[in-house]
Design a protein around this motif. Structure first.
Motif, mmCIF file in Angstrom:
data_model
loop_
_atom_site.group_PDB
_atom_site.id
_atom_site.type_symbol
_atom_site.label_atom_id
_atom_site.label_comp_id
_atom_site.label_asym_id
_atom_site.label_seq_id
_atom_site.Cartn_x
_atom_site.Cartn_y
_atom_site.Cartn_z
ATOM 1 N N ALA A 1 -1.430 7.061 -6.168
ATOM 2 C CA ALA A 1 -1.747 7.875 -5.779
ATOM 3 C C ALA A 1 -0.926 9.347 -5.698
ATOM 4 C CB ALA A 1 -1.920 8.260 -3.675
ATOM 5 N N SER B 1 -6.417 -0.030 4.854
ATOM 6 C CA SER B 1 -5.065 0.927 4.335
ATOM 7 C C SER B 1 -4.339 0.155 5.459
ATOM 8 C CB SER B 1 -5.411 2.235 4.704
ATOM 9 O OG SER B 1 -5.641 2.269 6.171
ATOM 10 N N GLU C 1 -4.843 2.457 0.244
ATOM 11 C CA GLU C 1 -3.346 2.489 0.434
ATOM 12 C C GLU C 1 -2.528 2.273 0.603
ATOM 13 O OE1 GLU C 1 -3.331 6.474 3.409
ATOM 14 O OE2 GLU C 1 -5.292 6.465 2.537
ATOM 15 N N TRP D 1 0.811 1.095 1.328
ATOM 16 C CA TRP D 1 1.794 2.248 1.665
ATOM 17 C C TRP D 1 3.236 1.464 1.978
ATOM 18 C CZ3 TRP D 1 -0.811 1.948 7.225
ATOM 19 C CH2 TRP D 1 -2.383 1.951 7.757
ATOM 20 N N ASN E 1 -4.110 0.726 -4.291
ATOM 21 C CA ASN E 1 -4.006 1.670 -4.637
ATOM 22 C C ASN E 1 -2.376 2.585 -4.047
ATOM 23 O OD1 ASN E 1 -3.585 5.002 -4.966
ATOM 24 N ND2 ASN E 1 -4.553 5.114 -3.247
ATOM 25 N N TYR F 1 0.435 4.393 -2.191
ATOM 26 C CA TYR F 1 0.311 5.744 -1.669
ATOM 27 C C TYR F 1 1.821 5.799 -1.029
ATOM 28 C CZ TYR F 1 -0.502 9.669 1.295
ATOM 29 O OH TYR F 1 -0.837 10.103 2.086
#
Length: 610
Positions: free
Chosen positions: A24, A209, A234, A236, A270, A272
């Protein structure tokens, strides 16, 4: 024609299984001259895709005033992704959260015309459709089946945590498809049963996410989606910071091990964030789950690339893991040089309140306005009321959003602070102008307080325990009874300019600020040539800084953030203009830069949380 579709268990690129390895990067948080650098370093990490949100309120801060300029050129960003040979995922929302002001929703949406947001409501849907069609005019020709980089487009964002309106989601899908978006559509939710059930529709790819316990989270996702590729949209790998709480970090080895487990399960990912960037201007969001927590200017996020785009230990740990699942480029990022260290005085100083008053004309109202009513959707505003009291009293507000300095003439009476749950202050007897400098510290970006107006929220009451209250300036009635109270209804207001540096221009006329009064200061910082800088705010109190006319964001001695990032493209060889608006100025303040960022200084006076 290249195709990108959903298979039984995999993404399919031209019919062949394909794993998305994405990172991201929010184009609106990175200087556009640095987009290519961050994207290139993503490819060197082993990634093949870049993901970005689109922040509606960055593009249309005022209704009908749209911009793709000044770092908001989404098409140029996506083309930079394509130039690096990478794919792109776009998440236009309309709501993005992202620790961004109002979660990306424009504040004007919540005015008198608004009847509801993030649901199938006609006024909101009309604005959303107009917004999405503008964005899709950019995205549609850049889809992979038309020779562009875009492979996925997301519908809404973590909607299952907010609402359950399938018709709203269906209408978003309808607008998206009718605007020419042909690539697969996704949704994202935290991997909890109720959120996954409420946040998507049949035919949309569910993604998750989360930032830990990847196999367990993927299993929950699979229960809700028996077929199709698994993806953590996402992952994290870090976290954001609030003013007054410690800087958040996650251990690189532990994060890399969990990433290994996620990729080992065959999922796409992805990261993030890959590079969080900066909440330039006053774009930071806030959280309020009982205590208001404004987010810092830095969105470093403890990401693999730091705020200045430099590889961290997490970058190298992730690169080792990703190398187990894809072929890595031979090239590696070059080590970053220390930033220049220099300093300069702040010789020019004027009283902020005097300067703002001299710059405009007070507007007069017979009620207490919000900042939204003033048309001031970010920043600061001055409120003023005439006070005549026979004895000391208490001023109280229903709410303060978010912080107000209260003055009787030149004297600072106190600070009303939403985070501190402070909404009242003692005011003296006498005849004087009561002035409040109010700061919007960032709009809530998550939960039911989305869209709330900023400023002073009435009623504004004056309560006396002794003598009576005078009539002048205290409303329509002057009931001067012992222990009485009155509402202040006669108000004047002035908005503080978005760039108050202009108030410092011209002659040196104007007094220096009396003690406890906010100031505007200016200095010139000499630098040999363009280079990333880390502006040291030690010795400053609380406020906002501008560098060559660009708002770097907020500073606060409370911490944890001490330095403000200045991207190299903003820096000139020779003299650079620095303007500081300091609400709590200290004597002897200077401009200074450090060789590296400081985002973890000790916390000073943490906010009240009870």
């Amino acid at each position: 024609m290249t195709t990108f579709t959903l298979g039984e268990h995999d993404f399919l690129l031209d019919g062949h299984p394909h794993r998305i390895l994405s990172g991201a990067i929010h184009y609106f948080r990175i200087h556009p001259d640095q987009w290519a650098d961050r994207i290139h370093k993503a490819r060197l990490l082993g990634l093949n895709t870049i993901e970005t949100y689109v922040a509606w309120n960055a593009h249309e801060p005022v209704e009908g005033q749209w911009s793709w300029q000044d770092g908001l050129d989404l098409a140029a960003f996506l083309k930079a992704v394509a130039d690096e040979g990478m794919h792109a995922i776009v998440r236009p929302a309309p709501y993005i959260c992202a620790e961004w002001d109002d979660g990306g929703l424009p504040a004007w949406l919540f005015g008198e015309k608004a009847a509801g947001v993030r649901r199938d409501e006609p006024v909101f849907m009309a604005a959303v459709e107009a917004y999405l069609r503008r964005v899709y005019e950019i995205i549609a020709p850049l889809q992979i089946d038309r020779g562009g980089p875009v492979i996925l487009v997301q519908i809404e964002n973590e909607y299952g945590a907010y609402g359950s309106d399938p018709e709203y989601l269906r209408k978003l899908v309808g607008v998206t498809r009718s605007a020419g978006i042909t690539v697969p559509l996704t949704t994202v939710d935290q991997p909890e049963d109720d959120m996954l059930a409420a946040g998507s529709l049949p035919g949309l790819l569910h993604t998750g996410s989360f930032g830990s316990r990847s196999p367990e989270r993927l299993a929950t996702l699979r229960r809700h989606q028996p077929s199709g590729p698994l993806m953590c949209m996402e992952y994290w790998n870090g976290w954001f910071d609030d003013w007054g709480t410690p800087h958040h970090t996650t251990e690189a080895g532990a994060a890399a091990a969990d990433l290994d487990a996620l990729l080992g399960a065959g999922a796409s990912v992805n990261l993030y964030m890959l590079c969080g960037g900066t909440n330039f201007g006053l774009t930071n969001g806030a959280n309020d789950k009982g205590t208001y927590e404004p987010i810092t200017t830095s969105y470093d996020y403890d990401a693999p690339l730091d705020e200045a785009g430099r590889p961290t230990a997490k970058y190298w740990a992730f690169r080792e893991v990703i190398g187990k699942y894809t072929e890595l480029p031979d090239e590696e990022p070059e080590p970053a040089d220390p930033a220049p260290v220099t300093s300069a005085p702040l010789p020019r100083e004027i009283d902020l309140l005097d300067a703002v008053e001299a710059s405009g004309t007070w507007s007069v109202l017979d009620h207490l306005p919000t900042m939204d009513e003033m048309g001031q959707f970010r920043g600061f505003a001055l409120y003023r009321a005439r006070i005549e009291l026979d004895d000391a009293a208490e001023l109280s507000l229903a709410e303060v959003r978010d912080r107000a300095l209260v003055f009787a003439g030149d004297h600072l009476l106190g600070v009303l602070d939403r985070a501190e749950k402070s909404r009242s202050v003692q005011i003296p007897d006498g005849s004087y102008d009561l002035t409040l400098l109010v700061e919007d510290q960032g709009r809530v970006d998550y939960g039911p307080r989305l869209g709330e107006p900023k400023g002073l929220i009435g009623p504004a009451m004056v309560r006396s325990g002794k003598q009576g209250l005078g009539e002048h300036g205290l409303g329509r009635s002057g009931l001067g009874q012992p222990g009485g109270q009155l509402e202040i209804t006669d108000w004047q207001y002035l908005t503080v300019p978005d760039d108050p540096g202009g108030l410092l221009d011209g002659s040196d006329a104007g007094r220096g600020a009396p003690p406890e009064r906010p100031v505007l200061r200016r200095g010139r910082l000499n630098v040999d040539g363009p280079a990333d800088l880390f502006l040291d705010t030690a010795g400053w109190g609380k406020g906002v800084a501008w560098f060559n006319g660009v708002c770097l964001g907020r500073f606060w001695e409370r911490g944890p953030q001490r330095t403000l990032y200045v991207p190299a493209p903003m820096v000139r060889a020779g003299a650079n203009d620095v303007v500081v608006m300091d609400l709590h100025p200290r004597p002897g303040a200077r401009i200074a830069t450090l060789s590296a960022p400081v985002l973890d200084q000790p916390i000073l006076n943490p906010p009240v949380t009870t």
